[in-house]
Write a protein that holds these residues in place. Sequence first.
Motif, PDB file in Angstrom:
ATOM      1  N   UNK A   3       8.850  65.045  26.789  1.00  0.00           N
ATOM      2  CA  UNK A   3       9.889  64.361  26.011  1.00  0.00           C
ATOM      3  C   UNK A   3       9.238  63.662  24.817  1.00  0.00           C
ATOM      4  N   UNK A   4       9.734  63.999  23.630  1.00  0.00           N
ATOM      5  CA  UNK A   4       9.198  63.382  22.412  1.00  0.00           C
ATOM      6  C   UNK A   4      10.292  62.536  21.782  1.00  0.00           C
ATOM      7  N   UNK A   5       9.903  61.757  20.808  1.00  0.00           N
ATOM      8  CA  UNK A   5      10.926  60.965  20.094  1.00  0.00           C
ATOM      9  C   UNK A   5      10.537  60.817  18.642  1.00  0.00           C
ATOM     10  N   UNK A   6      11.552  60.591  17.824  1.00  0.00           N
ATOM     11  CA  UNK A   6      11.309  60.288  16.415  1.00  0.00           C
ATOM     12  C   UNK A   6      11.960  58.930  16.195  1.00  0.00           C
ATOM     13  N   UNK A   7      11.203  58.006  15.584  1.00  0.00           N
ATOM     14  CA  UNK A   7      11.669  56.612  15.556  1.00  0.00           C
ATOM     15  C   UNK A   7      11.682  56.032  14.137  1.00  0.00           C
ATOM     16  N   UNK A  36      14.060  66.034  22.996  1.00  0.00           N
ATOM     17  CA  UNK A  36      13.708  65.283  21.791  1.00  0.00           C
ATOM     18  C   UNK A  36      14.721  64.143  21.647  1.00  0.00           C
ATOM     19  N   UNK A  37      14.220  62.929  21.455  1.00  0.00           N
ATOM     20  CA  UNK A  37      15.131  61.784  21.298  1.00  0.00           C
ATOM     21  C   UNK A  37      14.983  61.160  19.913  1.00  0.00           C
ATOM     22  N   UNK A  38      16.077  60.566  19.454  1.00  0.00           N
ATOM     23  CA  UNK A  38      16.003  59.797  18.208  1.00  0.00           C
ATOM     24  C   UNK A  38      16.187  58.327  18.565  1.00  0.00           C
ATOM     25  N   UNK A 178      10.672  57.264  29.018  1.00  0.00           N
ATOM     26  CA  UNK A 178       9.714  58.243  29.577  1.00  0.00           C
ATOM     27  C   UNK A 178       9.260  59.274  28.545  1.00  0.00           C
ATOM     28  N   UNK A 179       8.765  58.730  27.436  1.00  0.00           N
ATOM     29  CA  UNK A 179       8.256  59.605  26.384  1.00  0.00           C
ATOM     30  C   UNK A 179       6.889  60.129  26.833  1.00  0.00           C
TER      31      UNK A 179
END
Length: 453
Positions: A3-7, A36-38, A178-179
């Motif tokens: 799980x990735x994220x862009x912040x 993928x989360x924002x 949980x990134x």
Amino acid sequence: MIRTRFAPSPTGWLHIGSVRTALFSWLYAKNHGGEFLIRIDDTDTSRSTQEYTESIISALENLGLSSDKNIIYQSKRFEIYIDKIEELLNNNFAYYDEIEITEKTKGTDLNIQYDNRLNKPNHVIRFKNQKNKKIIVNDKIHGDINFDPKTFHDVVILRSNGIPTYNLTSVVDDIEFQISHIIRGDDHLSNTAVQINLFNALNPKIPEFAHLPMIHGKDGKRLSKRHGAVDIKYFLDEGYLSEAIINYLARTGWSHGDKEIFSMNELVKLFSLNKVTKSAAIFDYDKLNWLNQYYIKNNSIENIRKMIMPYLKDANITVKDEKYLEKILELGIEREFSLKKIAESLSYYFDENLSYDLELIKKFNTEKMINILDKSIAKFEKTDFSKKENLSNILKYISKELNLKFSEVGPVLRLALTGRLKSPSIDDLSFTLGSNKTLDRLNNFKTLILKLN
Ligand code: GLU
């Protein structure tokens, strides 16, 4: 689960370099069948705006980089951060520190912006950074990076105005959501050691890191307004297709052999962090323009017709006949690299009265112009416009009968029919304009010339 994220922080328009960070994060997750989360980092309530937030989210959506879960807004999570800071205080990982008013800090606004139980007048809360072990991060792009404990600072985690700081909020959220992989620009490297210590203090599993090299302009300096437009809003407003932007950004610092053209599906299949360059990537506007033109040319005319409508509207062009527009697009889309530029370049097809540049007209010999116009009007009046080859033939006769080269006749007709010296070929042009418009324009132009003399 990967799980990735862009912040992004919504304190400005989204920079094209940040879009690449989002893309690489998205691709990494999708390549691994992950999520993928924002996350919107909007704790800085004085600088974050709703307009920037909306524009960032809509740009990411336009590009196909949507969040797989509800978007996380840090501004709605202040209570959670306060709980975590309290936990750090209770476990002796954090302490109150009185702020010194120095020459430098005397202008700081000490007013409370987030009223909470931990606030103490003129105090911040600092994280007690462990200073005895060095930290080694096995970065997925740069390899092992060593952080020397001498450089560790006790960073502020709660400001005197009650607002928790980025290092704290980011770690709290990366744990809670949980990134597994933090993919971000290498301008954040200096935060990484602090964040690892914070992760350790809050006792979770530490995510993996990949720090992307920055994007530079051709002069080797960090890409900024000095090099040209850098906000994604500009590129979307200008009519760059999302496929072109994605394809271009994917190739900025990542490659797969010599392959230049990638669909999103191919990128998902082929993307890997191993192939990301360690050094800065160079932003090449010409290459992006070329790719955009490629994607426009390889699209169906029907799609382009639909996509170009808002740009035509902005250029004050009203389209009454969609088939006429499609014919025009077939001639015109090869000439420009963005939808906006194409729309603007097409205005002469729609104008009822063309405006002519008088200075340009002065460069031509009047008598010769009138001869060319008279002959062309006479010939065109008797021509069947339903076949393009009839028009091509007529143009040959006009030059022949006037005993002029086509390079002398062409520019006059082009100017008369479009008001410019650059356009598609005259047979294509008159075929598309049709007999009425062609003849009207030739006659109007002739009247103008006679009036000028
Ligand atoms: N809001 C931070 C930024 O925009 C996020 C950095 C990170 O990905 O941790 O730079």
